[in-house]
Design a protein around this motif. Structure first.
Motif, PDB file in Angstrom:
ATOM      1  N   LEU A 152      -9.436   8.317  13.925  1.00 26.99           N
ATOM      2  CA  LEU A 152     -10.135   8.834  12.750  1.00 26.99           C
ATOM      3  C   LEU A 152     -11.057   7.766  12.176  1.00 26.99           C
ATOM      4  CD1 LEU A 152      -7.446  10.641  10.562  1.00 26.99           C
ATOM      5  CD2 LEU A 152      -9.294  11.710  11.830  1.00 26.99           C
ATOM      6  N   PRO A 153     -12.158   8.181  11.516  1.00 25.89           N
ATOM      7  CA  PRO A 153     -12.962   7.196  10.800  1.00 25.89           C
ATOM      8  C   PRO A 153     -12.171   6.595   9.642  1.00 25.89           C
ATOM      9  CG  PRO A 153     -13.823   9.411  10.485  1.00 25.89           C
ATOM     10  CD  PRO A 153     -12.734   9.520  11.482  1.00 25.89           C
ATOM     11  N   TYR A 154     -12.592   5.399   9.233  1.00 23.99           N
ATOM     12  CA  TYR A 154     -11.846   4.606   8.257  1.00 23.99           C
ATOM     13  C   TYR A 154     -11.482   5.381   6.987  1.00 23.99           C
ATOM     14  CZ  TYR A 154     -10.734   0.546   5.409  1.00 23.99           C
ATOM     15  OH  TYR A 154     -10.107  -0.352   4.612  1.00 23.99           O
ATOM     16  N   GLY A 155     -12.468   6.020   6.391  1.00 15.87           N
ATOM     17  CA  GLY A 155     -12.219   6.747   5.141  1.00 15.87           C
ATOM     18  C   GLY A 155     -11.190   7.843   5.324  1.00 15.87           C
ATOM     19  N   LYS A 156     -11.263   8.518   6.472  1.00 16.06           N
ATOM     20  CA  LYS A 156     -10.315   9.614   6.762  1.00 16.06           C
ATOM     21  C   LYS A 156      -8.911   9.068   6.988  1.00 16.06           C
ATOM     22  CE  LYS A 156     -12.945  13.092   6.386  1.00 16.06           C
ATOM     23  NZ  LYS A 156     -12.629  14.067   5.325  1.00 16.06           N
ATOM     24  N   GLN A 157      -8.839   7.853   7.565  1.00 18.77           N
ATOM     25  CA  GLN A 157      -7.515   7.248   7.760  1.00 18.77           C
ATOM     26  C   GLN A 157      -6.836   7.020   6.408  1.00 18.77           C
ATOM     27  OE1 GLN A 157      -7.161   3.896  10.313  1.00 18.77           O
ATOM     28  NE2 GLN A 157      -8.239   4.845  12.009  1.00 18.77           N
ATOM     29  N   ARG A 158      -7.624   6.559   5.428  1.00 17.10           N
ATOM     30  CA  ARG A 158      -7.059   6.355   4.082  1.00 17.10           C
ATOM     31  C   ARG A 158      -6.546   7.678   3.528  1.00 17.10           C
ATOM     32  NH1 ARG A 158      -6.439   1.803   2.144  1.00 17.10           N
ATOM     33  NH2 ARG A 158      -7.813   0.055   2.623  1.00 17.10           N
ATOM     34  N   GLU A 159      -7.325   8.754   3.744  1.00 18.92           N
ATOM     35  CA  GLU A 159      -6.898  10.058   3.223  1.00 18.92           C
ATOM     36  C   GLU A 159      -5.658  10.564   3.947  1.00 18.92           C
ATOM     37  OE1 GLU A 159     -10.991  11.771   1.389  1.00 18.92           O
ATOM     38  OE2 GLU A 159     -10.295  12.659   3.250  1.00 18.92           O
ATOM     39  N   LEU A 160      -5.604  10.300   5.256  1.00 15.04           N
ATOM     40  CA  LEU A 160      -4.424  10.724   6.008  1.00 15.04           C
ATOM     41  C   LEU A 160      -3.181  10.009   5.494  1.00 15.04           C
ATOM     42  CD1 LEU A 160      -3.015  12.239   8.277  1.00 15.04           C
ATOM     43  CD2 LEU A 160      -3.698  10.437   9.851  1.00 15.04           C
ATOM     44  N   GLU A 161      -3.357   8.728   5.142  1.00 17.13           N
ATOM     45  CA  GLU A 161      -2.209   7.982   4.611  1.00 17.13           C
ATOM     46  C   GLU A 161      -1.720   8.615   3.310  1.00 17.13           C
ATOM     47  OE1 GLU A 161      -2.777   3.911   3.709  1.00 17.13           O
ATOM     48  OE2 GLU A 161      -0.994   3.292   4.816  1.00 17.13           O
ATOM     49  N   ILE A 162      -2.678   9.053   2.481  1.00 17.29           N
ATOM     50  CA  ILE A 162      -2.284   9.731   1.231  1.00 17.29           C
ATOM     51  C   ILE A 162      -1.584  11.054   1.561  1.00 17.29           C
ATOM     52  CG2 ILE A 162      -3.115  10.731  -0.933  1.00 17.29           C
ATOM     53  CD1 ILE A 162      -5.466   8.793  -0.833  1.00 17.29           C
ATOM     54  N   ALA A 163      -2.126  11.794   2.541  1.00 16.18           N
ATOM     55  CA  ALA A 163      -1.527  13.072   2.936  1.00 16.18           C
ATOM     56  C   ALA A 163      -0.098  12.863   3.415  1.00 16.18           C
ATOM     57  CB  ALA A 163      -2.358  13.726   4.035  1.00 16.18           C
ATOM     58  N   ARG A 164       0.111  11.811   4.218  1.00 17.02           N
ATOM     59  CA  ARG A 164       1.452  11.528   4.727  1.00 17.02           C
ATOM     60  C   ARG A 164       2.406  11.203   3.590  1.00 17.02           C
ATOM     61  NH1 ARG A 164       1.833   6.330   8.278  1.00 17.02           N
ATOM     62  NH2 ARG A 164       1.865   5.370   6.229  1.00 17.02           N
ATOM     63  N   ALA A 165       1.916  10.409   2.612  1.00 17.37           N
ATOM     64  CA  ALA A 165       2.753  10.065   1.465  1.00 17.37           C
ATOM     65  C   ALA A 165       3.105  11.320   0.669  1.00 17.37           C
ATOM     66  CB  ALA A 165       2.035   9.048   0.584  1.00 17.37           C
ATOM     67  N   LEU A 166       2.125  12.211   0.491  1.00 18.27           N
ATOM     68  CA  LEU A 166       2.369  13.440  -0.266  1.00 18.27           C
ATOM     69  C   LEU A 166       3.373  14.339   0.436  1.00 18.27           C
ATOM     70  CD1 LEU A 166      -1.211  14.387  -1.470  1.00 18.27           C
ATOM     71  CD2 LEU A 166       0.728  13.717  -2.887  1.00 18.27           C
ATOM     72  N   ALA A 167       3.370  14.292   1.779  1.00 16.59           N
ATOM     73  CA  ALA A 167       4.264  15.148   2.549  1.00 16.59           C
ATOM     74  C   ALA A 167       5.730  14.863   2.246  1.00 16.59           C
ATOM     75  CB  ALA A 167       3.990  14.989   4.040  1.00 16.59           C
ATOM     76  N   THR A 168       6.031  13.631   1.775  1.00 12.31           N
ATOM     77  CA  THR A 168       7.427  13.310   1.482  1.00 12.31           C
ATOM     78  C   THR A 168       7.867  13.900   0.138  1.00 12.31           C
ATOM     79  OG1 THR A 168       6.890  11.228   0.386  1.00 12.31           O
ATOM     80  CG2 THR A 168       7.241  11.118   2.754  1.00 12.31           C
ATOM     81  N   GLY A 169       6.960  14.594  -0.527  1.00  8.36           N
ATOM     82  CA  GLY A 169       7.307  15.261  -1.787  1.00  8.36           C
ATOM     83  C   GLY A 169       7.661  14.312  -2.907  1.00  8.36           C
ATOM     84  N   PRO A 170       6.799  13.325  -3.204  1.00  7.92           N
ATOM     85  CA  PRO A 170       7.150  12.319  -4.213  1.00  7.92           C
ATOM     86  C   PRO A 170       6.924  12.803  -5.645  1.00  7.92           C
ATOM     87  CG  PRO A 170       4.968  11.862  -3.362  1.00  7.92           C
ATOM     88  CD  PRO A 170       5.451  13.088  -2.640  1.00  7.92           C
ATOM     89  N   LYS A 171       7.615  12.123  -6.580  1.00  6.35           N
ATOM     90  CA  LYS A 171       7.326  12.333  -8.004  1.00  6.35           C
ATOM     91  C   LYS A 171       6.240  11.354  -8.406  1.00  6.35           C
ATOM     92  CE  LYS A 171      12.179  13.269  -8.926  1.00  6.35           C
ATOM     93  NZ  LYS A 171      13.411  12.548  -9.282  1.00  6.35           N
ATOM     94  N   LEU A 172       6.305  10.169  -7.791  1.00 16.51           N
ATOM     95  CA  LEU A 172       5.369   9.104  -8.122  1.00 16.51           C
ATOM     96  C   LEU A 172       4.670   8.641  -6.844  1.00 16.51           C
ATOM     97  CD1 LEU A 172       4.375   6.896 -10.193  1.00 16.51           C
ATOM     98  CD2 LEU A 172       6.285   5.515  -9.382  1.00 16.51           C
ATOM     99  N   LEU A 173       3.338   8.591  -6.901  1.00 18.44           N
ATOM    100  CA  LEU A 173       2.562   8.152  -5.734  1.00 18.44           C
ATOM    101  C   LEU A 173       1.903   6.822  -6.048  1.00 18.44           C
ATOM    102  CD1 LEU A 173       1.336   8.801  -2.930  1.00 18.44           C
ATOM    103  CD2 LEU A 173      -0.478  10.028  -4.102  1.00 18.44           C
ATOM    104  N   LEU A 174       2.135   5.822  -5.191  1.00 14.43           N
ATOM    105  CA  LEU A 174       1.522   4.514  -5.387  1.00 14.43           C
ATOM    106  C   LEU A 174       0.374   4.356  -4.399  1.00 14.43           C
ATOM    107  CD1 LEU A 174       4.774   2.305  -5.517  1.00 14.43           C
ATOM    108  CD2 LEU A 174       3.698   3.545  -7.379  1.00 14.43           C
ATOM    109  N   LEU A 175      -0.827   4.119  -4.915  1.00 19.56           N
ATOM    110  CA  LEU A 175      -1.979   3.944  -4.022  1.00 19.56           C
ATOM    111  C   LEU A 175      -2.448   2.496  -4.119  1.00 19.56           C
ATOM    112  CD1 LEU A 175      -3.997   7.167  -4.992  1.00 19.56           C
ATOM    113  CD2 LEU A 175      -2.439   6.870  -3.071  1.00 19.56           C
ATOM    114  N   ASP A 176      -2.398   1.783  -2.988  1.00 21.58           N
ATOM    115  CA  ASP A 176      -2.798   0.382  -2.978  1.00 21.58           C
ATOM    116  C   ASP A 176      -4.247   0.269  -2.505  1.00 21.58           C
ATOM    117  OD1 ASP A 176      -2.917  -2.323  -2.972  1.00 21.58           O
ATOM    118  OD2 ASP A 176      -1.054  -2.638  -1.844  1.00 21.58           O
ATOM    119  N   GLU A 177      -5.144   0.030  -3.424  1.00 25.51           N
ATOM    120  CA  GLU A 177      -6.577  -0.071  -3.156  1.00 25.51           C
ATOM    121  C   GLU A 177      -7.106   1.061  -2.274  1.00 25.51           C
ATOM    122  OE1 GLU A 177      -8.448  -3.731  -2.498  1.00 25.51           O
ATOM    123  OE2 GLU A 177      -6.889  -4.917  -3.459  1.00 25.51           O
ATOM    124  N   PRO A 178      -7.028   2.284  -2.776  1.00 29.56           N
ATOM    125  CA  PRO A 178      -7.466   3.417  -1.946  1.00 29.56           C
ATOM    126  C   PRO A 178      -8.955   3.380  -1.617  1.00 29.56           C
ATOM    127  CG  PRO A 178      -7.053   4.126  -4.200  1.00 29.56           C
ATOM    128  CD  PRO A 178      -6.559   2.725  -4.095  1.00 29.56           C
TER     129      PRO A 178
END
Lengths: 252, 359
Positions: A152-178
């Motif tokens: 994936l292109p770089y920007g999309k990789q960042r979004e995929l990482e967010i998607a993966r984090a969201l998939a775990t069903g969190p209450k709190l999402l930590l984004l490190d320099e998105p």
């Protein structure tokens, strides 16, 4: 009590006091920013919140439960998911599989069921695929589901990482320099995406960022770290006008 | 989904090739067209392929280098041979073999599990060294075990035969460095092929399941895997145990193909572990079908080159180096990509041909 309550958090690496007397309180639904100069200890705070580092002192409460020093996997199950500054995807697996790994704990079938391909395997896999595609479609990544994550292109990789984090069903999402390494257009898209996921998934977000446009644009509250200590914290506009913050981080 | 279909297709074509080869070789053997040397190798080739498939699960999907898989093969071999020998006259042939297969597999899995608990705390070189030591320890311990059987039951000693204190009519089951002799030779080529196909199906299903995905995630990025809530130790243990169990099945086949089972450096020691690793690396890490191909080619090659006497190991090593370069050297990989010489490109070409013929 707030969703995330951090009191007097501190960690020492040998003689180095990386973070000291760090306090943070995030209410449910807030979008909170953590800023500060390089080496101030922002990522160290994230690593303590997610259990990658065990804090030397202090307490972390998530939704009234003490999660201080618990294992990373348990903290995720309690409701904290994160992304990384240097992207950590499962590069040799497809985009879809990356999200399905995030869904791992929400769907259940045993190893033997998987090996023997019992009916439950097919039913659960189908459900997982649908759920994963649903999450990917929020980011417009559903059309790229079969591509290897590392392609994936770089920007999309960042979004995929967010998607993966969201998939775990969190209450709190930590984004490190998105927005790290993104151009202004990509950053604007990212801001929209963050606003969208906040609305769609109803979660609380804590983010580290250097891009002041993004921070002042979407964060409601800020905490500024400097040399491992809280320099200032409060509403975004107040913090950004604090003379101490301007001197230490923003520049006069 | 597409990805899954692709790997399923590959599995089916591998099984197809194995079945065709099996039929051809069986017919040749039946009509007496197979040299005795070659027909004697049929079962061992399958046994080595099985161990290679097991090791590939560990190296390719768990991402850990084990140099002790000959040890798990050894455990499987001795546990099953011991069972077969003890119940030689009390249980009929077929159920006894099925039971001894289960026992060999379970023992290898159990050892895999027990070894994995301390070993999986390590990684990389350290893990390789500890597994290597384990393989050697197993082999040496088996060489000093004496077990006898008489009307009172089993007798056990680690000193010598006499200290067993058996009745005059008792039989010696395990005779120290002389191992186990007189086990029934029940491993047939048919059985070996069936077990090999089963192992390929099991490993394929495993890596494409929920657990398999978790194992691959841990391999790709352990920290990220932890932050999405995967219990690392549990999945590492599962993968390593299955890997050891499959190696154990290889051991059972091996043990029931020979009259006297002895643990030496050549069959269960360091040399064999390295040999199996060579199959895995040359066949492609993470590529189960490749492991089988490499195991078959590299077992048959030195035998077919026997006519060249002393030069055969020289040629063998040259072939190894050539294959390694062909599979891994960046400049050669680039050339293959450019000229459509990769496995994927060739498969695509075949597909085109087939669809043309159909239309």
């Amino acid at each position: 009590m707030a969703l995330l309550e951090v009191t007097n958090l501190g960690i020492s690496f040998g003689g180095l006091r990386a973070v000291d007397e760090f306090n943070l309180s995030i209410e449910k639904g807030e979008l909170y920013g953590l800023i500060g100069p390089n080496g101030a200890g922002k990522t160290t705070v994230f690593n303590m919140l997610t259990g990658i580092y065990k804090p030397t002192d202090g307490k972390i409460f998530l939704d009234k439960t003490d999660i201080t020093g618990r294992k990373t996997a348990d903290i995720n199950k309690a409701g904290v998911a994160r992304t990384f500054q240097n992207i950590r995807l499962f590069g040799d697996q497809s985009v879809l599989d990356n999200v399905k790994i995030g869904l791992h704990n929400s769907f259940e079938y045993g190893t033997a069921t998987g090996i023997l391909r019992l009916p439950k395997y097919f039913a659960t896999e189908k459900e997982m695929n649908n759920k994963a595609l649903e999450i990917l479609s929020v980011f417009g990544l559903d059309s790229a589901a079969d591509i290897l994550a590392s392609n994936l292109p770089y920007g999309k990789q960042r979004e995929l990482e967010i998607a993966r984090a969201l998939a775990t069903g969190p209450k709190l999402l930590l984004l490190d320099e998105p927005a790290a390494g993104m151009n202004p257009n990509e950053t604007r898209d990212l801001m929209n995406t963050i606003a969208l996921i906040r609305k769609e998934f109803g979660i609380t977000i804590l983010l580290i960022e250097h891009d002041m446009k993004l921070v002042s644009g979407i964060c409601e509250k800020l905490t500024v770290l400097n040399f491992g200590r809280v320099l200032s914290s409060g509403l975004t506009s107040d913090v950004l006008n604090d003379p101490e913050v301007i001197k230490a981080y923003l520049g006069e | 989904m597409k990805n899954m279909n692709k790997s399923t297709q590959k599995l089916l074509s591998t099984i197809g090739v194995i079945v065709v080869l099996y039929i051809v070789l069986s017919v040749m053997e039946g009509t007496g067209n197979l040299s005795s040397l070659l027909s004697g190798l049929l079962v061992p080739v399958c046994a080595y392929s099985l161990v290679a498939v097991g090791l590939n699960l560990c190296v390719g999907y768990l991402g850990e280098l084990s140099l002790g898989h000959a040890g798990f093969m050894c455990v499987g071999a001795f546990a099953s041979a011991f069972f077969s020998k003890v119940f030689m006259n009390t249980i009929p042939d077929v159920p006894r073999f099925i039971l001894s297969l289960l026992i060999g597999t379970c023992f290898a899995a159990l050892f895999g599990f027990l070894i994995a608990i301390p070993v999986l705390r390590l990684s990389g070189d350290y893990l390789a060294i500890v597994t290597l030591a384990f393989g050697e320890i197993i082999k040496n311990v088996i060489n000093v075990i004496y077990i006898g059987m008489d009307s009172k039951g089993l007798h056990f000693s680690m000193k010598d035969m006499l200290s067993l204190g058996m009745e005059p009519g008792g039989t010696l089951v395990v005779n120290g460095a002389q191992g186990i002799t007189g086990t029934p030779r029940q491993s047939t080529f048919t059985l070996a092929v069936i077990l090999l196909i089963l192992a390929l199906v099991i490993t394929h299903n495993f890596v494409n399941s929920r657990t398999g995905r978790a194992v691959k995630a841990i391999r790709d990025n352990q920290i990220a895997a932890e932050t999405v809530g995967l219990p690392i130790t549990k999945y590492k243990l599962i993968a390593f145990t299955i890997s050891a169990a499959i190696a154990g099945v290889g051991g059972v086949l091996y043990a029931h193909n020979i009259n006297s089972l002895i643990a030496t450096t050549n069959n269960f020691g360091y040399n064999m572990s390295i040999m199996i690793l060579v199959y895995v690396v040359l066949g492609g890490i993470g590529n189960f079908s490749g492991s089988v191909v490499a195991a078959v080619v590299l077992t048959l090659l030195p035998e077919l080159l026997r006519g060249l006497s002393t030069y055969r190991m020289l040629i063998y090593s040259i072939v190894l180096i050539a294959l390694m370069l062909f599979n891994w050297a960046p400049s050669i990989l680039e050339y293959r990509n450019k000229h459509g010489l990769t496995a994927a490109a060739i498969a695509a070409k075949f597909k085109k041909k087939n669809t043309k013929e159909v239309s």
